[in-house]
Structures are given as structure tokens and as C-alpha cells.
Write a protein that holds these residues in place. Structure first.
Motif, PDB file in Angstrom:
ATOM      1  N   VAL A  76      11.773  -9.673  -1.611  1.00  0.00           N
ATOM      2  CA  VAL A  76      10.407  -9.400  -1.132  1.00  0.00           C
ATOM      3  C   VAL A  76      10.346  -9.531   0.386  1.00  0.00           C
ATOM      4  O   VAL A  76       9.745  -8.690   1.070  1.00  0.00           O
ATOM      5  CB  VAL A  76       9.403 -10.363  -1.807  1.00  0.00           C
ATOM      6  CG1 VAL A  76       8.015 -10.182  -1.196  1.00  0.00           C
ATOM      7  CG2 VAL A  76       9.342 -10.113  -3.311  1.00  0.00           C
ATOM      8  N   VAL A  81      10.048  -4.839  -3.833  1.00  0.00           N
ATOM      9  CA  VAL A  81       8.869  -4.940  -4.694  1.00  0.00           C
ATOM     10  C   VAL A  81       8.866  -6.315  -5.368  1.00  0.00           C
ATOM     11  O   VAL A  81       9.875  -6.712  -5.971  1.00  0.00           O
ATOM     12  CB  VAL A  81       8.888  -3.835  -5.767  1.00  0.00           C
ATOM     13  CG1 VAL A  81       7.713  -4.008  -6.735  1.00  0.00           C
ATOM     14  CG2 VAL A  81       8.839  -2.464  -5.117  1.00  0.00           C
ATOM     15  N   TYR A 386      -2.232  -0.387  -7.422  1.00  0.00           N
ATOM     16  CA  TYR A 386      -2.133  -1.850  -7.452  1.00  0.00           C
ATOM     17  C   TYR A 386      -1.186  -2.308  -8.562  1.00  0.00           C
ATOM     18  O   TYR A 386      -0.299  -3.137  -8.344  1.00  0.00           O
ATOM     19  CB  TYR A 386      -3.503  -2.485  -7.670  1.00  0.00           C
ATOM     20  CG  TYR A 386      -4.502  -2.209  -6.570  1.00  0.00           C
ATOM     21  CD1 TYR A 386      -4.110  -2.098  -5.245  1.00  0.00           C
ATOM     22  CD2 TYR A 386      -5.863  -2.063  -6.855  1.00  0.00           C
ATOM     23  CE1 TYR A 386      -5.027  -1.856  -4.235  1.00  0.00           C
ATOM     24  CE2 TYR A 386      -6.790  -1.831  -5.853  1.00  0.00           C
ATOM     25  CZ  TYR A 386      -6.367  -1.712  -4.552  1.00  0.00           C
ATOM     26  OH  TYR A 386      -7.277  -1.478  -3.550  1.00  0.00           O
ATOM     27  N   ASN A 388       1.247  -0.783 -10.127  1.00  0.00           N
ATOM     28  CA  ASN A 388       2.645  -0.427  -9.947  1.00  0.00           C
ATOM     29  C   ASN A 388       3.244  -0.986  -8.662  1.00  0.00           C
ATOM     30  O   ASN A 388       4.424  -0.768  -8.376  1.00  0.00           O
ATOM     31  CB  ASN A 388       2.800   1.097  -9.948  1.00  0.00           C
ATOM     32  CG  ASN A 388       2.446   1.710 -11.294  1.00  0.00           C
ATOM     33  OD1 ASN A 388       2.466   1.027 -12.317  1.00  0.00           O
ATOM     34  ND2 ASN A 388       2.115   2.991 -11.296  1.00  0.00           N
ATOM     35  N   GLY A 389       2.432  -1.716  -7.887  1.00  0.00           N
ATOM     36  CA  GLY A 389       2.938  -2.294  -6.647  1.00  0.00           C
ATOM     37  C   GLY A 389       3.796  -3.521  -6.861  1.00  0.00           C
ATOM     38  O   GLY A 389       4.490  -3.977  -5.946  1.00  0.00           O
ATOM     39  N   VAL A 390       3.746  -4.080  -8.076  1.00  0.00           N
ATOM     40  CA  VAL A 390       4.555  -5.246  -8.433  1.00  0.00           C
ATOM     41  C   VAL A 390       5.171  -5.004  -9.807  1.00  0.00           C
ATOM     42  O   VAL A 390       4.705  -4.148 -10.565  1.00  0.00           O
ATOM     43  CB  VAL A 390       3.716  -6.539  -8.448  1.00  0.00           C
ATOM     44  CG1 VAL A 390       3.189  -6.866  -7.073  1.00  0.00           C
ATOM     45  CG2 VAL A 390       2.559  -6.421  -9.445  1.00  0.00           C
ATOM     46  N   ASN A 423      -5.787 -12.311  -6.126  1.00  0.00           N
ATOM     47  CA  ASN A 423      -4.677 -11.645  -5.462  1.00  0.00           C
ATOM     48  C   ASN A 423      -4.873 -11.681  -3.954  1.00  0.00           C
ATOM     49  O   ASN A 423      -5.987 -11.927  -3.459  1.00  0.00           O
ATOM     50  CB  ASN A 423      -4.594 -10.177  -5.901  1.00  0.00           C
ATOM     51  CG  ASN A 423      -4.843  -9.964  -7.384  1.00  0.00           C
ATOM     52  OD1 ASN A 423      -3.935  -9.996  -8.181  1.00  0.00           O
ATOM     53  ND2 ASN A 423      -6.107  -9.734  -7.762  1.00  0.00           N
ATOM     54  N   PHE A 425      -3.370  -9.410  -0.298  1.00  0.00           N
ATOM     55  CA  PHE A 425      -2.465  -8.407   0.261  1.00  0.00           C
ATOM     56  C   PHE A 425      -1.411  -9.097   1.118  1.00  0.00           C
ATOM     57  O   PHE A 425      -1.738  -9.933   1.969  1.00  0.00           O
ATOM     58  CB  PHE A 425      -3.238  -7.398   1.129  1.00  0.00           C
ATOM     59  CG  PHE A 425      -3.972  -6.349   0.350  1.00  0.00           C
ATOM     60  CD1 PHE A 425      -3.279  -5.319  -0.273  1.00  0.00           C
ATOM     61  CD2 PHE A 425      -5.356  -6.391   0.232  1.00  0.00           C
ATOM     62  CE1 PHE A 425      -3.953  -4.335  -0.995  1.00  0.00           C
ATOM     63  CE2 PHE A 425      -6.037  -5.415  -0.485  1.00  0.00           C
ATOM     64  CZ  PHE A 425      -5.327  -4.388  -1.094  1.00  0.00           C
ATOM     65  N   ARG A 427       1.448  -8.140   3.911  1.00  0.00           N
ATOM     66  CA  ARG A 427       1.721  -7.025   4.824  1.00  0.00           C
ATOM     67  C   ARG A 427       2.222  -7.598   6.148  1.00  0.00           C
ATOM     68  O   ARG A 427       2.090  -8.810   6.410  1.00  0.00           O
ATOM     69  CB  ARG A 427       0.455  -6.207   5.054  1.00  0.00           C
ATOM     70  CG  ARG A 427      -0.700  -6.988   5.692  1.00  0.00           C
ATOM     71  CD  ARG A 427      -1.846  -6.083   6.069  1.00  0.00           C
ATOM     72  NE  ARG A 427      -2.988  -6.799   6.615  1.00  0.00           N
ATOM     73  CZ  ARG A 427      -3.100  -7.209   7.881  1.00  0.00           C
ATOM     74  NH1 ARG A 427      -2.096  -6.990   8.752  1.00  0.00           N
ATOM     75  NH2 ARG A 427      -4.186  -7.837   8.303  1.00  0.00           N
ATOM     76  N   ARG A 439       6.520  -5.333   2.404  1.00  0.00           N
ATOM     77  CA  ARG A 439       5.912  -4.106   1.878  1.00  0.00           C
ATOM     78  C   ARG A 439       4.427  -4.382   1.635  1.00  0.00           C
ATOM     79  O   ARG A 439       4.068  -5.438   1.081  1.00  0.00           O
ATOM     80  CB  ARG A 439       6.603  -3.732   0.569  1.00  0.00           C
ATOM     81  CG  ARG A 439       6.011  -2.519  -0.160  1.00  0.00           C
ATOM     82  CD  ARG A 439       6.581  -2.460  -1.569  1.00  0.00           C
ATOM     83  NE  ARG A 439       8.021  -2.236  -1.552  1.00  0.00           N
ATOM     84  CZ  ARG A 439       8.598  -1.032  -1.718  1.00  0.00           C
ATOM     85  NH1 ARG A 439       7.834   0.028  -1.951  1.00  0.00           N
ATOM     86  NH2 ARG A 439       9.903  -0.909  -1.692  1.00  0.00           N
ATOM     87  N   THR A 441       1.451  -4.785  -0.239  1.00  0.00           N
ATOM     88  CA  THR A 441       1.311  -4.954  -1.687  1.00  0.00           C
ATOM     89  C   THR A 441       0.145  -5.879  -1.996  1.00  0.00           C
ATOM     90  O   THR A 441      -0.002  -6.922  -1.363  1.00  0.00           O
ATOM     91  CB  THR A 441       2.589  -5.583  -2.292  1.00  0.00           C
ATOM     92  OG1 THR A 441       3.726  -4.833  -1.889  1.00  0.00           O
ATOM     93  CG2 THR A 441       2.509  -5.615  -3.807  1.00  0.00           C
ATOM     94  N   THR A 443      -0.688  -8.574  -4.095  1.00  0.00           N
ATOM     95  CA  THR A 443       0.188  -9.457  -4.863  1.00  0.00           C
ATOM     96  C   THR A 443      -0.616 -10.497  -5.641  1.00  0.00           C
ATOM     97  O   THR A 443      -1.361 -11.283  -5.051  1.00  0.00           O
ATOM     98  CB  THR A 443       1.172 -10.182  -3.921  1.00  0.00           C
ATOM     99  OG1 THR A 443       1.846  -9.204  -3.119  1.00  0.00           O
ATOM    100  CG2 THR A 443       2.192 -10.970  -4.718  1.00  0.00           C
TER     101      THR A 443
END
Length: 511
Positions: A76, A81, A386, A388-390, A423, A425, A427, A439, A441, A443
Motif C-alpha cells: 500500500v 491496492v 469505492y 473496487n478500490g480495495v 472510511n 481517503f 492520498r 494510491r 483510495t 479506505t
């Protein structure tokens, strides 16, 4: 002794009269008695079981937390990912008490106080000493807000990160579960000179953050749940259901207002602002709902953890422990962002062109003071950008949505669960080298489930005290009407038979 014809007429008239009387009693008088019985059972009146149960729920609620453990932290940090593994549940007994301050007419005023107690048996094999690797919420939240508010200090802040965050200096942190949830992650413990300047700014940033608490030595503690422990709410003003049964439990005001002020206000044609639909306080505090449940009307519950009312719509009838119930649930509309006024345009990340978050996610900055993002657990109903980001998301409708099963007569919550995922973000942040390769994401950090299933002894009260009486009435009333109708039919048969017999006797006599 009456003649056959006279007996038949008497029987028919009496039977018809009894049918009318029994119908009036059954469909006018009895429903009023039943309504009164139900209202007496649920209205918040002094010296009643209903008020006692409302003031202090006589059994603990279940509060479960599941934490998303990052299994590939090095990948990560290099731009990979996030692969997540759900750990838990960590189960707590939640004791919920309403501290009544005043009762005036049809209004009751109270504060809610919550107490959490770790349930080792229900949590087994998990313990608060488990070690997890999770997204570092205070790290990302503080740095992203500093970048927005104090961009000119970012270089200086980058030099002070070790003294500010200590052992948890990094986008991802490994920590003890108990520290993450209740005991606290220390920030600005021994900041030094440069770190002290940075910490002064961080205290300004965190002044309104619920999860950050300043200590006597000036340091800060971040926790997920501890800020709620034994901390009374502001004052609720709620209808008692004495004068108007349809308002039982409905919130008249919270903290002196019928609106919250967390969301974007609306404007009328004259350009004047008003609180708008997103700030409206609707429904109850979720402990009780009005009796005589109308399945065609949405139910609302105020959830102050997310600073808004939640709409529940009727789904279907089901059963719990022998009690017929009506299931009301929140669905994709809850976080669809179509109202617009839940869009704060503060949280930078994966957004629409207008800056609003995509479907299935809601900014919480104005609510909690931090750049947290709300979603359903496992991004249920959320945009695939969102989800598919993890790796590791497995949304399940029954396990992850919000619902309440209501007894349709009393409005009692027989079974219900509030669920929410939090969650943030991750970045790149200006001048912070540790974030350079991250990335972008959304999270997940953890998700919570608060709820209950009515214990057997209280389910038996509903079944024995109310449902059994209603079931007896449902059998007894048709039986009485049927017997009266049979008496009427017998009388008519006797009349017809006596007439035919008279004609037969007349014919026989004439011949």
C-alpha cells in the motif's frame, strides 16, 4: 308456548338483532377497548412499566465493532491496492439510560447516557489485546486538514511528524485493539520545539473533532469510541403519546431545536436561507415508535453518531420468536446523495464533477469534525469506484443494512440493528514524503453494529399480554357473530317450514 311460526319469527328477529349488536360491539366497541389497552401499554406515563423500560432498557444492547486489518501494508505504501481482512467482532454490552429531567403535559425531557462493557465471552477468540494494522485515521485527517488550512506550514510540519505522532507516524499504523477503540492513540505527547508549534495548529484543527480529546499535559488522545463513554447527550424533548398516540416517541426538539445545523442550508426564491430537509429532525430516538404501525408510511430515527435522521421504509412482514413483525429498513436511498444538502464539498477524494461524493458515501466532516466518510458496511449499495478500490469487500444485504422489526400493534422494536462503516481517503499530501506513492483510495477503517433482539422473557410479555388477547378476540368475535347468524337462519328455516306445513294442512282439510 309459542306457535312454530311465532317461534321462528322470534328466533329470526332476535338472531338478526344479535348479529347487528355483535357487529357493532365487535367492530366499534372492541377496537376502542383494544386501542385503549395498547395505548395504556406503551404511553410514557408515570409509574408504568413502559416508562421504566424507556428510562433504562432492562437488558444491554449489543455493540459490535469489526476492524479492517491491512494485510499488505508495504504494498500500500508503494502504491498498491489495500487488501483488507475483517477482524472481529469485538463485542461490547451497551447499557442505554435516559436521564429524565422534566415531564410536562405530553412532553418528556431527557438526556441519553451510554456505558460500554467489553464482553469477552461473546468476543472470543478475539480480545482487546489483539494487534491490528489499520489505516491511520488521525494521521490522514490531521495532515489533509493542515494542507487545506495551513499550506504554508506543511514543510515545517513534515519535519515534526515523529515528535507529533510518535510510534504511529505513518499512513498505516499497527496498534492494540483496545488502544484503537477506547484507551487511545497518543498525539503530541513529547512534541519538542518544532513539534510544539505544529501541535498548536493541530489543537486548532482538532478542537471540534469528537474523537480527539486534549489531556491535562496538552497532548491529544485519539479513540474510536471512548468519547461516547458515560457522556450525556444534549436534551431531547419527546412526545409521551398521552394526548396523541401517533406522536409517541416522536422528537419535538433536540438541544432546543427541531433542526440540526450540520448540513448545507437551502435557499428560497428570495435568497433567504433555511435549514432545509437534510437538517430536519424526524422520528424518534429509535428506542420506541408510535403504536398501530402504518406500513405505508416511512419511519424515521435520529442517529446522532451520523448527525441526521434515517428513513426506514416497509419491506415485508416476518416473524420473531412467534411474534408477527413488520420489517422497516434503510436501502440505497439512504446514501444516494440526491438531496444535495448532504454534500459538503470539504472532503477531497474520489468525487463527482461537482465535488460531491459518489453514491453510497457521505461526508462526516461537519458532524464529527474530521474527514471521515460514512458508508454501509463493505460498501453495500456504494459506487463500484469505492468498492473496487480495495480488496476484501463482501457486501451482504441482510448482514450489512439497517433495519427494525416492529410489532405492528405496539410499535415495539422487537429486533433492530444500526450499522455504519467509517472510511477515510488515503492520498498524497503536500510535502509529506511518506504519502507520495499512495494510491487515492477510500479506505475502510472499521464498521459498527448496534442493536438488539428482544430477550425471550420480554417477547413472552408481548405474546402473553397482548397477542394472546388479540388472538382470542380474533376467534371469539367471528364465533359470536356466526352463532347469532345461525340463530337467524334457524328462525328463517322454521318460518318457511311452518308456512309450508300450514299450506299442506289446508290442502289436506279441503280435500
Amino acid at each position: 308456548m309459542c306457535s312454530l311460526f311465532a317461534c321462528g319469527v322470534t328466533s329470526a328477529v332476535l338472531g338478526a338483532a344479535l348479529v347487528v349488536v355483535s357487529c357493532v360491539v365487535s367492530f366499534v366497541v372492541v377496537p376502542d377497548i383494544v386501542d385503549r389497552m395498547i395505548i395504556d401499554e406503551v404511553a410514557l406515563v408515570n409509574n408504568t412499566e413502559a416508562l421504566e423500560r424507556f428510562e433504562e432498557i432492562p437488558f444491554p444492547l449489543s455493540f459490535k465493532i469489526r476492524i479492517f486489518n491491512i494485510t499488505n501494508p508495504d504494498a500500500v505504501l508503494a502504491g498498491g491496492v489495500p487488501a483488507l481482512n475483517e477482524m472481529g467482532p469485538y463485542v461490547y454490552k451497551l447499557y442505554n439510560r435516559r436521564e429524565v429531567e422534566e415531564m410536562d403535559g405530553d412532553i418528556i425531557k431527557y438526556r441519553i447516557r451510554d456505558m460500554f462493557e467489553f464482553d469477552a465471552e461473546a468476543s472470543y477468540p478475539h480480545t482487546e489485546d489483539d494487534i491490528v494494522t489499520v489505516v491511520n485515521i488521525p494521521y490522514h485527517g490531521i495532515l489533509q486538514m493542515a494542507e487545506k488550512l495551513f499550506p504554508y506550514l506543511m514543510i515545517a510540519l513534515s519535519l515534526a511528524l515523529n515528535s507529533v505522532f510518535g510510534d504511529h507516524n505513518g499512513p498505516i499504523m499497527t496498534t492494540r485493539v483496545g488502544d484503537f477503540l477506547f484507551d487511545g492513540i497518543p498525539i503530541c505527547k513529547n512534541p519538542g520545539i518544532i513539534g510544539g508549534v505544529a501541535c498548536d495548529q493541530i489543537r486548532q484543527i482538532g478542537a471540534d473533532v469528537k474523537n480527539l480529546v486534549e489531556q491535562e499535559d496538552g497532548s491529544l488522545i485519539f479513540t474510536v469510541v471512548d468519547y461516547k463513554q458515560d457522556n450525556p447527550s444534549e436534551i431531547y424533548e419527546v412526545f409521551r403519546g398521552i394526548e396523541d398516540r401517533s406522536k409517541l416517541g416522536i422528537i419535538k426538539s433536540y438541544n432546543g431545536s427541531s433542526y440540526v445545523d450540520y448540513w448545507v442550508p437551502q435557499r428560497n426564491e428570495a435568497g433567504d436561507t433555511y435549514p432545509g430537509i437534510c437538517n430536519m429532525i424526524n422520528g424518534t430516538d429509535s428506542a420506541i415508535f408510535p403504536p398501530f404501525v402504518d406500513r405505508d408510511e416511512s419511519k424515521y430515527a435520529l442517529n446522532l453518531d451520523i448527525c441526521r435522521s434515517v428513513e426506514l421504509r416497509y419491506q415485508y412482514d416476518t416473524e420473531y420468536n412467534g411474534i408477527p413483525v413488520a420489517r422497516f429498513a434503510a436501502h440505497e436511498w439512504f446514501l444516494d446523495n440526491d438531496e444535495g444538502c448532504f454534500c459538503l464539498n470539504v472532503t477531497g477524494g474520489i468525487t463527482r464533477e461537482n465535488g460531491c461524493l459518489l453514491k453510497g458515501a457521505m461526508e462526516l466532516y461537519s458532524c464529527v469534525g474530521a474527514l471521515l466518510v460514512l458508508s454501509y458496511p463493505h460498501f453495500l449499495f456504494a459506487d463500484f469506484a469505492y468498492r473496487n478500490g480495495v480488496l476484501g469487500m463482501h457486501p451482504n444485504l441482510e448482514e450489512h443494512r439497517i433495519y427494525a422489526d416492529l410489532d405492528p400493534y405496539t410499535g415495539t422494536v422487537v429486533r433492530g440493528y444500526k450499522r455504519a462503516q467509517f472510511n477515510i481517503f488515503i492520498r498524497p499530501v503536500t510535502s509529506i514524503s511518506a504519502t507520495n506513492n499512495l494510491r487515492l483510495t477510500l479506505t475502510p477503517a472499521f464498521w459498527v453494529e448496534e442493536g438488539m433482539s428482544l430477550p425471550d422473557e420480554y417477547a413472552d410479555i408481548i405474546k402473553n399480554r397482548l397477542l394472546r388477547s388479540l388472538n382470542l378476540l380474533s376467534i371469539f368475535i367471528p364465533l359470536i357473530i356466526s352463532l347469532c347468524a345461525i340463530l337467524t337462519v334457524v328462525g328463517l328455516v322454521v318460518i318457511v317450514w311452518s308456512k309450508r306445513r300450514e299450506r299442506t294442512d289446508v290442502v289436506a282439510t279441503s280435500s
